[in-house]
Motif scaffolding. Structure first.
Motif, PDB file in Angstrom:
ATOM      1  N   ALA A 150       0.833  -1.207   0.000  1.00 44.41           N
ATOM      2  CA  ALA A 150       0.000   0.000   0.000  1.00 44.41           C
ATOM      3  C   ALA A 150       0.866   1.255   0.000  1.00 44.41           C
ATOM      4  CB  ALA A 150      -0.928  -0.001   1.214  1.00 44.41           C
ATOM      5  N   GLN A 151       1.968   1.215   0.739  1.00 42.11           N
ATOM      6  CA  GLN A 151       2.867   2.374   0.764  1.00 42.11           C
ATOM      7  C   GLN A 151       3.517   2.590  -0.604  1.00 42.11           C
ATOM      8  OE1 GLN A 151       5.341   1.140   4.034  1.00 42.11           O
ATOM      9  NE2 GLN A 151       4.080   2.215   5.560  1.00 42.11           N
ATOM     10  N   LYS A 152       3.923   1.505  -1.253  1.00 39.70           N
ATOM     11  CA  LYS A 152       4.522   1.622  -2.587  1.00 39.70           C
ATOM     12  C   LYS A 152       3.497   2.124  -3.601  1.00 39.70           C
ATOM     13  CE  LYS A 152       8.047  -1.915  -1.972  1.00 39.70           C
ATOM     14  NZ  LYS A 152       8.503  -3.257  -2.366  1.00 39.70           N
ATOM     15  N   GLU A 153       2.270   1.640  -3.497  1.00 32.48           N
ATOM     16  CA  GLU A 153       1.220   2.092  -4.419  1.00 32.48           C
ATOM     17  C   GLU A 153       0.953   3.587  -4.252  1.00 32.48           C
ATOM     18  OE1 GLU A 153      -1.348  -2.070  -4.601  1.00 32.48           O
ATOM     19  OE2 GLU A 153      -2.039  -0.413  -3.361  1.00 32.48           O
ATOM     20  N   ARG A 154       0.976   4.047  -3.016  1.00 33.97           N
ATOM     21  CA  ARG A 154       0.728   5.467  -2.781  1.00 33.97           C
ATOM     22  C   ARG A 154       1.860   6.318  -3.364  1.00 33.97           C
ATOM     23  NH1 ARG A 154       0.777   7.871   3.008  1.00 33.97           N
ATOM     24  NH2 ARG A 154      -0.082   5.865   3.485  1.00 33.97           N
ATOM     25  N   GLU A 155       3.090   5.866  -3.182  1.00 36.21           N
ATOM     26  CA  GLU A 155       4.237   6.612  -3.709  1.00 36.21           C
ATOM     27  C   GLU A 155       4.238   6.641  -5.233  1.00 36.21           C
ATOM     28  OE1 GLU A 155       7.633   4.724  -1.998  1.00 36.21           O
ATOM     29  OE2 GLU A 155       7.141   5.394   0.029  1.00 36.21           O
ATOM     30  N   ALA A 156       3.791   5.542  -5.852  1.00 29.35           N
ATOM     31  CA  ALA A 156       3.792   5.455  -7.310  1.00 29.35           C
ATOM     32  C   ALA A 156       2.480   5.957  -7.926  1.00 29.35           C
ATOM     33  CB  ALA A 156       4.039   4.012  -7.741  1.00 29.35           C
ATOM     34  N   ASN A 157       1.568   6.456  -7.103  1.00 29.97           N
ATOM     35  CA  ASN A 157       0.251   6.927  -7.565  1.00 29.97           C
ATOM     36  C   ASN A 157      -0.502   5.858  -8.355  1.00 29.97           C
ATOM     37  OD1 ASN A 157       0.349   9.466  -6.388  1.00 29.97           O
ATOM     38  ND2 ASN A 157       1.462  10.332  -8.129  1.00 29.97           N
ATOM     39  N   LYS A 158      -0.432   4.643  -7.869  1.00 28.22           N
ATOM     40  CA  LYS A 158      -1.161   3.532  -8.482  1.00 28.22           C
ATOM     41  C   LYS A 158      -2.495   3.344  -7.755  1.00 28.22           C
ATOM     42  CE  LYS A 158       2.714   0.849 -10.199  1.00 28.22           C
ATOM     43  NZ  LYS A 158       3.362  -0.454 -10.178  1.00 28.22           N
ATOM     44  N   PRO A 159      -3.407   2.590  -8.350  1.00 26.64           N
ATOM     45  CA  PRO A 159      -4.674   2.308  -7.656  1.00 26.64           C
ATOM     46  C   PRO A 159      -4.418   1.582  -6.329  1.00 26.64           C
ATOM     47  CG  PRO A 159      -4.810   1.657  -9.956  1.00 26.64           C
ATOM     48  CD  PRO A 159      -3.383   2.040  -9.700  1.00 26.64           C
ATOM     49  N   PRO A 160      -5.187   1.910  -5.295  1.00 24.20           N
ATOM     50  CA  PRO A 160      -4.913   1.390  -3.944  1.00 24.20           C
ATOM     51  C   PRO A 160      -5.429  -0.035  -3.710  1.00 24.20           C
ATOM     52  CG  PRO A 160      -6.752   2.886  -3.875  1.00 24.20           C
ATOM     53  CD  PRO A 160      -6.253   2.906  -5.280  1.00 24.20           C
ATOM     54  N   LYS A 161      -4.903  -0.987  -4.440  1.00 22.60           N
ATOM     55  CA  LYS A 161      -5.352  -2.373  -4.305  1.00 22.60           C
ATOM     56  C   LYS A 161      -5.005  -2.936  -2.924  1.00 22.60           C
ATOM     57  CE  LYS A 161      -4.677  -6.965  -6.177  1.00 22.60           C
ATOM     58  NZ  LYS A 161      -3.799  -7.812  -6.950  1.00 22.60           N
ATOM     59  N   ASN A 162      -3.756  -2.818  -2.516  1.00 20.17           N
ATOM     60  CA  ASN A 162      -3.340  -3.343  -1.209  1.00 20.17           C
ATOM     61  C   ASN A 162      -4.003  -2.583  -0.061  1.00 20.17           C
ATOM     62  OD1 ASN A 162      -1.549  -5.511  -1.855  1.00 20.17           O
ATOM     63  ND2 ASN A 162      -0.113  -3.975  -2.630  1.00 20.17           N
ATOM     64  N   TYR A 163      -4.229  -1.306  -0.265  1.00 17.89           N
ATOM     65  CA  TYR A 163      -4.906  -0.476   0.733  1.00 17.89           C
ATOM     66  C   TYR A 163      -6.295  -1.052   1.019  1.00 17.89           C
ATOM     67  CZ  TYR A 163      -6.393   3.984   2.848  1.00 17.89           C
ATOM     68  OH  TYR A 163      -6.841   4.959   3.695  1.00 17.89           O
ATOM     69  N   ARG A 164      -6.996  -1.432  -0.039  1.00 15.45           N
ATOM     70  CA  ARG A 164      -8.329  -2.038   0.112  1.00 15.45           C
ATOM     71  C   ARG A 164      -8.224  -3.433   0.719  1.00 15.45           C
ATOM     72  NH1 ARG A 164      -9.328  -0.286  -5.670  1.00 15.45           N
ATOM     73  NH2 ARG A 164     -10.048   1.846  -5.448  1.00 15.45           N
ATOM     74  N   GLU A 165      -7.198  -4.165   0.330  1.00 16.75           N
ATOM     75  CA  GLU A 165      -7.030  -5.517   0.866  1.00 16.75           C
ATOM     76  C   GLU A 165      -6.758  -5.500   2.363  1.00 16.75           C
ATOM     77  OE1 GLU A 165      -4.522  -8.330  -1.155  1.00 16.75           O
ATOM     78  OE2 GLU A 165      -5.101  -7.523  -3.111  1.00 16.75           O
ATOM     79  N   ILE A 166      -6.050  -4.489   2.837  1.00 16.51           N
ATOM     80  CA  ILE A 166      -5.822  -4.362   4.284  1.00 16.51           C
ATOM     81  C   ILE A 166      -7.162  -4.241   4.998  1.00 16.51           C
ATOM     82  CG2 ILE A 166      -4.893  -2.880   6.111  1.00 16.51           C
ATOM     83  CD1 ILE A 166      -2.640  -2.112   4.161  1.00 16.51           C
ATOM     84  N   PHE A 167      -8.021  -3.385   4.469  1.00 14.57           N
ATOM     85  CA  PHE A 167      -9.334  -3.191   5.086  1.00 14.57           C
ATOM     86  C   PHE A 167     -10.135  -4.491   5.067  1.00 14.57           C
ATOM     87  CE2 PHE A 167     -13.850  -2.129   4.816  1.00 14.57           C
ATOM     88  CZ  PHE A 167     -13.994  -1.448   6.008  1.00 14.57           C
TER      89      PHE A 167
END
Length: 176
Positions: A150-167
């Motif tokens: 999720a941190q890498k996705e945020r830095e790369a401005n990618k869709p928050p897939k891992n961010y959603r998976e954490i939830f």
């Protein structure tokens, strides 16, 4: 000598029970309250409706009202209010309050999980350690991988897939 009463004279002292007069306005307020209760029952899902202690006539009327639109629904709500007048609305209201409160509790839990997820992504391992002390059943390695992703996705401005998976992971492991 006892006094003789005329036929038109009424002796109110002999009457044992007191007559309670209810104003027309109070009757209207009560019926309006019952209509609102009926409207709230119509908005329930079938699963939540089963949790409410209703007899068959009332359940059928509510199910019919759920399929109606506009004016037909309004008339059906009035009919449900009429049916509720012949029943004790207290247990129905209590069960409805429980169903609504459970919904509010679920919403609060989901908001809390969102905050935990945000802390995990923003603060990293320190918040992960705190979370694992509260919930030892969580998989440390899996969560750590999701947080890093999720941190890498945020830095790369990618869709928050891992961010959603954490939830989703927190929701399945903690909420249930």
């Amino acid at each position: 000598m006892a006094k003789k009463r005329s036929k038109n004279e009424i002796d109110w002292t002999d009457e044992e029970e007191e007559i309670i007069w209810v104003s027309k306005s109070e009757i209207k307020r009560d019926s309006e309250h019952l209509k609102k209760l009926g409207a709230e029952l119509i908005e329930l899902t079938p699963q939540n409706l089963e949790k409410i202690p209703l007899d068959d006539d009332l359940k059928d009327a509510i199910r019919q009202a759920q399929s109606f639109k506009l004016e037909a629904r309004r008339r059906q709500i009035q009919f449900i209010g009429k049916l509720l007048r012949n029943r004790d609305p207290e247990p129905i209201q209590e069960a409805l309050d429980k169903v609504k409160n459970r919904h509010n509790q679920q919403q609060a839990l989901l908001h809390k999980l969102e905050l935990v997820r945000d802390q995990l992504v923003n603060m990293g391992d320190s918040s992960l350690e705190h979370l694992l002390t509260e919930h030892p059943q969580l998989d440390r390695q899996h969560l750590r991988n999701l947080i890093r992703g999720a941190q890498k996705e945020r830095e790369a401005n990618k869709p928050p897939k891992n961010y959603r998976e954490i939830f989703q992971y927190l929701k399945t492991e903690i909420a249930e």
